[in-house]
Design a protein around this motif. Structure first.
Motif, short mmCIF file in Angstrom:
data_model
loop_
_atom_site.label_atom_id
_atom_site.label_comp_id
_atom_site.label_asym_id
_atom_site.label_seq_id
_atom_site.Cartn_x
_atom_site.Cartn_y
_atom_site.Cartn_z
N PRO A 95 -16.66 25.80 -4.87
CA PRO A 95 -17.15 26.36 -6.13
C PRO A 95 -17.98 25.35 -6.89
CG PRO A 95 -14.82 25.83 -6.29
CD PRO A 95 -15.18 25.64 -4.86
N PRO A 96 -18.89 25.81 -7.74
CA PRO A 96 -19.70 24.88 -8.54
C PRO A 96 -18.81 24.03 -9.44
CG PRO A 96 -20.57 27.12 -8.65
CD PRO A 96 -19.24 27.21 -7.99
N ILE A 97 -19.19 22.76 -9.61
CA ILE A 97 -18.38 21.88 -10.46
C ILE A 97 -19.14 21.37 -11.67
CG2 ILE A 97 -17.00 21.17 -8.47
CD1 ILE A 97 -18.44 18.46 -8.58
N MET A 98 -20.41 21.67 -11.78
CA MET A 98 -21.19 21.22 -12.92
C MET A 98 -20.56 21.71 -14.23
SD MET A 98 -23.89 19.67 -14.18
CE MET A 98 -25.12 19.50 -12.88
N GLY A 99 -20.22 20.79 -15.12
CA GLY A 99 -19.66 21.13 -16.41
C GLY A 99 -18.21 21.58 -16.38
N ARG A 100 -17.54 21.46 -15.23
CA ARG A 100 -16.16 21.93 -15.09
C ARG A 100 -15.17 20.76 -15.12
NH1 ARG A 100 -15.87 26.96 -12.48
NH2 ARG A 100 -13.65 26.91 -13.05
N LEU A 121 -14.39 10.27 -5.99
CA LEU A 121 -14.45 10.47 -7.45
C LEU A 121 -15.86 10.25 -7.98
CD1 LEU A 121 -11.14 8.63 -8.44
CD2 LEU A 121 -11.53 11.11 -8.42
N ARG A 122 -16.56 9.29 -7.43
CA ARG A 122 -17.92 9.03 -7.89
C ARG A 122 -18.87 10.17 -7.53
NH1 ARG A 122 -18.62 2.46 -6.74
NH2 ARG A 122 -16.99 1.84 -8.23
N VAL A 123 -18.64 10.80 -6.39
CA VAL A 123 -19.45 11.96 -6.03
C VAL A 123 -19.23 13.08 -7.03
CG1 VAL A 123 -19.63 13.84 -4.34
CG2 VAL A 123 -19.70 11.47 -3.58
N VAL A 124 -17.99 13.34 -7.39
CA VAL A 124 -17.68 14.40 -8.35
C VAL A 124 -18.33 14.11 -9.70
CG1 VAL A 124 -15.82 15.52 -9.63
CG2 VAL A 124 -15.54 15.04 -7.20
N ARG A 125 -18.25 12.87 -10.13
CA ARG A 125 -18.88 12.49 -11.39
C ARG A 125 -20.40 12.67 -11.31
NH1 ARG A 125 -16.01 11.64 -15.80
NH2 ARG A 125 -14.80 9.89 -15.00
N HIS A 126 -20.98 12.24 -10.19
CA HIS A 126 -22.43 12.34 -10.01
C HIS A 126 -22.91 13.78 -10.01
CE1 HIS A 126 -26.42 11.18 -8.67
NE2 HIS A 126 -26.33 12.04 -7.68
N ARG A 127 -22.04 14.69 -9.49
CA ARG A 127 -22.42 16.10 -9.42
C ARG A 127 -22.24 16.83 -10.76
NH1 ARG A 127 -22.81 17.88 -4.01
NH2 ARG A 127 -23.75 16.13 -2.90
N GLY A 128 -21.85 16.13 -11.82
CA GLY A 128 -21.87 16.72 -13.15
C GLY A 128 -20.57 17.29 -13.66
N ALA A 129 -19.43 16.89 -13.09
CA ALA A 129 -18.14 17.35 -13.63
C ALA A 129 -17.98 16.89 -15.06
CB ALA A 129 -16.99 16.83 -12.77
N VAL A 149 -10.19 22.89 -8.25
CA VAL A 149 -9.40 21.96 -7.48
C VAL A 149 -10.14 21.63 -6.19
CG1 VAL A 149 -7.22 21.59 -6.23
CG2 VAL A 149 -7.21 22.80 -8.42
N LEU A 150 -10.34 20.34 -5.92
CA LEU A 150 -11.00 19.88 -4.70
C LEU A 150 -10.02 19.05 -3.89
CD1 LEU A 150 -14.57 18.81 -5.91
CD2 LEU A 150 -13.83 21.01 -5.00
N ALA A 151 -9.89 19.40 -2.61
CA ALA A 151 -8.97 18.70 -1.71
C ALA A 151 -9.74 17.80 -0.76
CB ALA A 151 -8.17 19.71 -0.89
N HIS A 167 -4.11 28.62 -11.06
CA HIS A 167 -5.00 29.78 -10.99
C HIS A 167 -6.46 29.31 -10.90
CE1 HIS A 167 -1.41 31.95 -12.15
NE2 HIS A 167 -1.35 31.24 -13.26
N ALA A 168 -6.68 28.31 -10.03
CA ALA A 168 -7.98 27.64 -9.94
C ALA A 168 -8.60 27.86 -8.56
CB ALA A 168 -7.81 26.15 -10.19
N PRO A 169 -9.92 27.93 -8.49
CA PRO A 169 -10.59 27.97 -7.18
C PRO A 169 -10.36 26.67 -6.43
CG PRO A 169 -12.20 27.69 -8.94
CD PRO A 169 -10.88 27.96 -9.60
#
Length: 231
Positions: free
Chosen positions: A136-141, A160-168, A43-45, A62-64
């Motif tokens: 927490p790392p978001i790659m592949g999550r 949202l584009r940053v999250v996508r770019h970082r490999g979610a 979860v990212l705020a 129950h998420a980081p």
């Protein structure tokens, strides 16, 4: 289980505000996101207002909990008129997402926005240093991006584009309230979208909360510390 477009319609002109405060909104949002528990999401705020909401979501799932920093890039001299946004996940570099079509329409170049971008990048750097919250790392999550509400959506689009770019692997946008047109615009930027209330006569995020006091830096730090010890 997909959670795309889980919504309840509402109106700003009928009855009391939909949410007592950000914590209560977060608990209601978390209920709609329960199907994500088996995916072990992150979860990212968006600070600062999104942090109390996201804490309740992270606790239920129950998420980081981490932070996703985003700032609007406004027109020089008319800062409320957004031409894009700049965002960074964790301690990463903040990259701008600009509306090139709108910039051409109003006659603004990237060079003219350089000072605004620099100012917002510095504010993101200040927040990153102030909050002391490792993301927490978001790659592949599966990543759930949370704010306390959305108006025009420019800043959230950059986030949202940053999250996508970082490999979610899967990007879920979750907010208590947003106007229908913004929900439609942002749906293409994520894999799933949860919005509890989308009033057709939307005016501002704050009028949908009985208590919408500003979230201060100290409260953000306290919530992040609580998340580290209780989630």
């Amino acid at each position: 289980m997909a959670v795309r477009a889980v919504m309840m319609s509402g109106s700003v002109t009928s009855g009391p505000p939909e949410f007592r405060d950000r914590r209560e909104a977060g608990r209601r949002l978390a209920t709609a996101l329960v199907p994500l528990i088996p995916t072990h999401p992150v979860v990212l705020a968006l600070p600062r207002g999104g942090v109390p909401v996201a804490f309740e979501v992270a606790r239920r799932l129950h998420a980081p909990l981490g932070l996703l920093f985003a700032r609007k890039i406004g027109m020089p001299g008319a800062e409320e008129f957004g031409l894009g946004a700049i965002a960074a996940e964790g301690d990463g570099n903040a990259e701008p997402v600009l509306d090139e079509t709108l910039m051409q329409k109003v006659g603004i170049t990237r060079t003219a926005l350089a000072s605004v971008i620099k100012q917002q990048r510095e504010e993101i750097a200040r927040q990153q240093a102030a909050y002391d919250g490792a993301t927490p790392p978001i790659m592949g999550r599966v990543v759930v991006v949370v704010d306390d509400g959305i108006a025009t959506g420019g800043t959230m689009r950059a986030a949202l584009r940053v999250v996508r770019h970082r490999g979610a692997a899967r990007v879920v946008l979750a907010v208590p309230v947003a106007p229908p047109e913004t929900v439609a615009d942002l749906a293409v930027e994520c894999d799933d979208l949860v919005c509890l209330v989308r009033p057709p006569d939307f005016r501002a995020v704050g009028i949908h909360y009985a208590d919408f006091q500003q979230v201060e830096d100290n409260e953000v730090r306290q919530i992040l510390a609580q998340a580290r010890t209780t989630i």
